[in-house]
Enzyme design. Structure first.
Site, PDB file in Angstrom:
ATOM      1  CE  LYS A  55      44.983   0.592 -10.553  1.00 43.78           C
ATOM      2  NZ  LYS A  55      45.913   1.189 -11.254  1.00 43.78           N
ATOM      3  CE  LYS A  57      42.056  -6.269 -13.498  1.00 44.44           C
ATOM      4  NZ  LYS A  57      41.521  -4.869 -14.230  1.00 44.44           N
ATOM      5  CE  LYS A  78      50.343  -4.453 -16.382  1.00 44.86           C
ATOM      6  NZ  LYS A  78      49.929  -2.890 -17.744  1.00 44.86           N
TER       7      LYS A  78
END
Ligand code: TYM
Length: 330
Positions: free
Chosen positions: A111, A194, A197
């Site tokens: 991230k 994966k 969202k």
């Protein structure tokens, strides 16, 4: 009888990965255990959230839980910030977590990306807050998808560090429960990534709010390959393997059985069958979510009740922690 806790971030629409990797397993837990299901709004703001969107998404996530079959009378459904003991315990746990342990967290590395110096402190401390979510209730079981495994291992290490520091087996070691045929649902556009969202492509995921046409269309356009037949090979055919796992998880049948059924079929038969299955399973959830979202008063009453029940447990444990640490309670 153990205690179950799990959580989901209220950041946009929930998707098939959240449903098959987590929520579907939460349903079976509530028959056997005391369950707490948390909408982790404090975790969500580790990446900036538009305030109006965050509010909407928090209610929508609660609606999704109920629509999927979480019974608010049995299980406590609440948002994390409504129980301040999560943050309070997180601070104390911060003081028992070596930086070296956090430096190993792959989610932070992913991230934060190349601009690590600009990443916020909250993103770095994220897994400690997650440990606090679990430990504040002395939860024994944590049903999650595979991507949360490393965070769960850290929570166990932190529990151990705290117990050792104060010489008492206070926090139990929480067990991750990674269950079912689809513990890691992949993107429909790329079988090596994966389903998430935050993927910019809406085509990459099936949202719980997608209507029948959108679901059919997304499966129709899902990436596959040129090989004949439908066979399971994670290495060579990751996209097909993902679709087979989704089929198995949605139908509740073993993957090998699905593979056998479609071994001699083409995608022209397999994809519509998968789409039909997904629509049958998801349409009632979507309809119930819409109905619930039209009644925010009810959603808020569920969250209020859930937070009260959760808080009763959290305050008593927090008081014990304060006593152990030597904090004056006046
Ligand atoms: P989050 O919001 O990313 O995801 C919520 C749950 O859905 C699972 N999941 C998936 N499972 C299979 N395939 C996928 N593609 C997929 N994507 C998501 C996740 O594994 C998770 O179970 N850090 C957590 C939230 C959290 C938490 C907690 C969980 C905060 N505190 C305490 C358990 C206990 C997260 O970001 O989940």
């Amino acid at each position: 009888m153990g205690r179950v806790l799990s959580g989901i971030q209220p950041t946009g629409n929930l998707h098939l990965g959240n449903y098959l990797g987590a929520i579907k397993n939460w349903l079976t837990m509530q028959q056997l255990h005391e369950c707490l299901y948390c909408i982790v709004d404090l975790h969500a703001i580790t990446v900036f959230q538009n305030p109006a969107e965050l509010l909407k998404s928090t209610r929508e996530t609660a609606a999704a839980f109920i629509a999927c079959g979480i019974d608010p009378k049995k299980s406590a459904i609440f948002n994390q910030s409504a129980v301040p003991e999560h943050s309070e315990l997180a601070w104390i746990l911060n003081c028992h977590t070596p930086l070296g342990w956090l430096n190993r967290m792959t989610q932070f590395k992913e991230k934060a990306g190349k601009h690590r110096e600009n990443a916020v402190l909250g993103l770095y401390a994220y897994p400690v807050l997650m440990a606090a979510d679990i430990l504040i209730y002395k939860a024994t079981h944590v049903p999650v998808g595979e991507d949360q495994k490393q965070h769960l291992e850290l929570a166990r290490d932190i529990a151990g560090a705290f117990n050792r520091a104060y010489g008492r087996e206070f926090f139990p070691q929480p067990e991750p429960l990674i269950l079912g045929e689809a513990t890691r649902v992949m993107s429909l556009r790329d079988g090596t990534k994966k389903m998430s969202k935050s993927d910019p492509s809406d085509q990459s995921r099936i949202a719980l709010t997608d209507d029948a046409d959108a679901i059919a269309n997304k499966f129709k356009k899902a990436k596959t390959d040129m090989e004949p037949g439908i066979t399971y090979d994670e290495e060579k055919r990751p996209e097909v393997a993902n679709l087979l796992r989704i089929f198995a998880a949605l139908s509740g049948r073993p993957r090998a059985e699905i593979e056998k059924e479609f071994a001699n079929s083409g995608f022209g038969q397999f994809k519509p069958a998968l789409a039909e299955l997904a629509i049958t399973k998801l349409a009632p959830i979507t309809a119930e979510m819409r109905r619930l979202m039209a009644d925010p008063g009810y959603i808020d009453s569920v969250l209020r009740d859930g937070a009260e029940r959760a808080r009763a447990i959290a305050t008593s444990h927090m008081n014990e922690v304060k006593d152990m640490v030597g904090m004056l309670r006046v």
